[in-house]
Design a protein around this motif. Structure first.
Motif, PDB file in Angstrom:
ATOM      1  N   PHE A  38      71.656  18.972  70.168  1.00 34.91           N
ATOM      2  CA  PHE A  38      71.127  18.206  69.038  1.00 34.91           C
ATOM      3  C   PHE A  38      71.488  16.733  69.190  1.00 34.91           C
ATOM      4  N   ARG A  39      72.707  16.460  69.621  1.00 39.16           N
ATOM      5  CA  ARG A  39      73.129  15.070  69.823  1.00 39.16           C
ATOM      6  C   ARG A  39      72.327  14.413  70.945  1.00 39.16           C
ATOM      7  N   CYS A  40      72.104  15.148  72.006  1.00 41.11           N
ATOM      8  CA  CYS A  40      71.308  14.619  73.125  1.00 41.11           C
ATOM      9  C   CYS A  40      69.876  14.337  72.685  1.00 41.11           C
ATOM     10  N   ALA A  41      69.342  15.182  71.828  1.00 39.38           N
ATOM     11  CA  ALA A  41      67.998  14.941  71.303  1.00 39.38           C
ATOM     12  C   ALA A  41      67.973  13.639  70.499  1.00 39.38           C
ATOM     13  N   ALA A  42      69.003  13.404  69.698  1.00 36.54           N
ATOM     14  CA  ALA A  42      69.087  12.156  68.929  1.00 36.54           C
ATOM     15  C   ALA A  42      69.212  10.964  69.879  1.00 36.54           C
ATOM     16  N   ILE A  89      66.063  26.845  63.186  1.00 32.60           N
ATOM     17  CA  ILE A  89      65.473  28.103  62.740  1.00 32.60           C
ATOM     18  C   ILE A  89      66.293  29.250  63.293  1.00 32.60           C
ATOM     19  N   CYS A  90      66.619  30.190  62.434  1.00 30.92           N
ATOM     20  CA  CYS A  90      67.428  31.360  62.772  1.00 30.92           C
ATOM     21  C   CYS A  90      68.795  30.893  63.267  1.00 30.92           C
ATOM     22  N   GLY A  91      69.215  31.282  64.439  1.00 33.48           N
ATOM     23  CA  GLY A  91      70.518  30.872  64.954  1.00 33.48           C
ATOM     24  C   GLY A  91      70.641  29.376  65.106  1.00 33.48           C
ATOM     25  N   GLY A  92      69.518  28.714  65.404  1.00 37.08           N
ATOM     26  CA  GLY A  92      69.527  27.264  65.535  1.00 37.08           C
ATOM     27  C   GLY A  92      69.877  26.562  64.235  1.00 37.08           C
ATOM     28  N   GLY A  93      69.687  27.240  63.117  1.00 40.02           N
ATOM     29  CA  GLY A  93      70.049  26.663  61.827  1.00 40.02           C
ATOM     30  C   GLY A  93      71.542  26.417  61.719  1.00 40.02           C
ATOM     31  N   GLY A  94      72.322  27.356  62.211  1.00 40.56           N
ATOM     32  CA  GLY A  94      73.771  27.179  62.214  1.00 40.56           C
ATOM     33  C   GLY A  94      74.184  26.033  63.113  1.00 40.56           C
ATOM     34  N   TYR A  95      73.532  25.910  64.243  1.00 38.41           N
ATOM     35  CA  TYR A  95      73.845  24.812  65.170  1.00 38.41           C
ATOM     36  C   TYR A  95      73.412  23.473  64.580  1.00 38.41           C
ATOM     37  N   LYS A 106      65.555   7.656  60.089  1.00 34.81           N
ATOM     38  CA  LYS A 106      64.819   8.815  59.576  1.00 34.81           C
ATOM     39  C   LYS A 106      64.889  10.017  60.510  1.00 34.81           C
ATOM     40  N   ILE A 107      65.909  10.104  61.335  1.00 30.88           N
ATOM     41  CA  ILE A 107      66.056  11.249  62.239  1.00 30.88           C
ATOM     42  C   ILE A 107      66.644  12.423  61.461  1.00 30.88           C
ATOM     43  N   SER A 108      66.034  13.562  61.609  1.00 33.86           N
ATOM     44  CA  SER A 108      66.460  14.783  60.927  1.00 33.86           C
ATOM     45  C   SER A 108      66.672  15.893  61.941  1.00 33.86           C
ATOM     46  N   ALA A 109      67.319  16.941  61.508  1.00 36.61           N
ATOM     47  CA  ALA A 109      67.516  18.117  62.356  1.00 36.61           C
ATOM     48  C   ALA A 109      66.930  19.330  61.641  1.00 36.61           C
ATOM     49  N   LEU A 110      66.229  20.158  62.397  1.00 34.75           N
ATOM     50  CA  LEU A 110      65.680  21.398  61.868  1.00 34.75           C
ATOM     51  C   LEU A 110      66.138  22.533  62.767  1.00 34.75           C
ATOM     52  N   VAL A 124      73.282  22.628  61.409  1.00 33.45           N
ATOM     53  CA  VAL A 124      74.257  22.259  60.384  1.00 33.45           C
ATOM     54  C   VAL A 124      75.538  21.763  61.036  1.00 33.45           C
ATOM     55  N   SER A 125      76.003  22.457  62.052  1.00 38.44           N
ATOM     56  CA  SER A 125      77.224  22.028  62.752  1.00 38.44           C
ATOM     57  C   SER A 125      77.044  20.645  63.357  1.00 38.44           C
ATOM     58  N   ALA A 126      75.898  20.388  63.947  1.00 34.96           N
ATOM     59  CA  ALA A 126      75.639  19.078  64.549  1.00 34.96           C
ATOM     60  C   ALA A 126      75.588  17.997  63.483  1.00 34.96           C
ATOM     61  N   ALA A 127      74.941  18.281  62.366  1.00 36.02           N
ATOM     62  CA  ALA A 127      74.793  17.285  61.305  1.00 36.02           C
ATOM     63  C   ALA A 127      76.123  16.939  60.645  1.00 36.02           C
ATOM     64  N   MET A 128      77.093  17.816  60.738  1.00 37.71           N
ATOM     65  CA  MET A 128      78.403  17.528  60.139  1.00 37.71           C
ATOM     66  C   MET A 128      79.126  16.409  60.867  1.00 37.71           C
ATOM     67  N   THR A 129      78.830  16.222  62.145  1.00 40.51           N
ATOM     68  CA  THR A 129      79.544  15.204  62.914  1.00 40.51           C
ATOM     69  C   THR A 129      78.640  14.112  63.475  1.00 40.51           C
ATOM     70  N   GLU A 130      77.359  14.342  63.497  1.00 41.64           N
ATOM     71  CA  GLU A 130      76.416  13.362  64.047  1.00 41.64           C
ATOM     72  C   GLU A 130      75.773  12.594  62.893  1.00 41.64           C
ATOM     73  N   ARG A 131      76.225  11.362  62.689  1.00 41.03           N
ATOM     74  CA  ARG A 131      75.778  10.556  61.546  1.00 41.03           C
ATOM     75  C   ARG A 131      74.344  10.054  61.678  1.00 41.03           C
ATOM     76  N   ARG A 132      73.754  10.176  62.845  1.00 41.41           N
ATOM     77  CA  ARG A 132      72.361   9.740  62.990  1.00 41.41           C
ATOM     78  C   ARG A 132      71.393  10.679  62.297  1.00 41.41           C
ATOM     79  N   PHE A 133      71.809  11.909  62.022  1.00 47.11           N
ATOM     80  CA  PHE A 133      70.950  12.839  61.289  1.00 47.11           C
ATOM     81  C   PHE A 133      71.055  12.512  59.808  1.00 47.11           C
ATOM     82  N   LYS A 134      69.954  12.075  59.242  1.00 45.06           N
ATOM     83  CA  LYS A 134      69.933  11.698  57.832  1.00 45.06           C
ATOM     84  C   LYS A 134      69.592  12.880  56.934  1.00 45.06           C
ATOM     85  N   ALA A 135      69.044  13.928  57.525  1.00 44.37           N
ATOM     86  CA  ALA A 135      68.708  15.139  56.777  1.00 44.37           C
ATOM     87  C   ALA A 135      68.807  16.327  57.723  1.00 44.37           C
ATOM     88  N   VAL A 136      69.069  17.479  57.161  1.00 47.25           N
ATOM     89  CA  VAL A 136      69.105  18.708  57.958  1.00 47.25           C
ATOM     90  C   VAL A 136      68.425  19.806  57.141  1.00 47.25           C
TER      91      VAL A 136
END
Length: 76
Positions: A15-19, A38-44, A32-36, A46-58
């Motif tokens: 997720f960080r590399c994508a950002a 699905i299924c197991g990726g949802g947990g990842y 306006k970068i967000s993370a989406l 959320v974990s990425a958004a907790m530490t990656e400040r570039r994600f403004k929404a998850v």
């Protein structure tokens, strides 16, 4: 036994590399970068958004942290 194989950090890093990549594109608004996830990726996501400040929404669809579920045997 774990199906996660201890690679959760690599999936979160994806997720960080994508950002990193998205910020190099001239048509992407860095504010306006967000993370989406699905299924197991949802947990990842959320974990990425907790530490990656570039994600403004998850957002998640059926989020699950499968590594944690397996480690804590909550799936039984």
């Amino acid at each position: 036994m774990t199906t996660d194989s201890g690679k959760t950090h690599l999936r979160v890093e994806d997720f960080r590399c994508a950002a990193d990549y998205l910020t190099t594109l001239p048509y992407v608004d860095e504010e306006k970068i967000s993370a989406l996830g699905i299924c197991g990726g949802g947990g990842y996501a959320v974990s990425a958004a907790m530490t990656e400040r570039r994600f403004k929404a998850v957002a998640t669809v059926v989020a699950a942290n499968y590594g944690r579920l397996v480690r804590e045997r909550e799936y039984i």
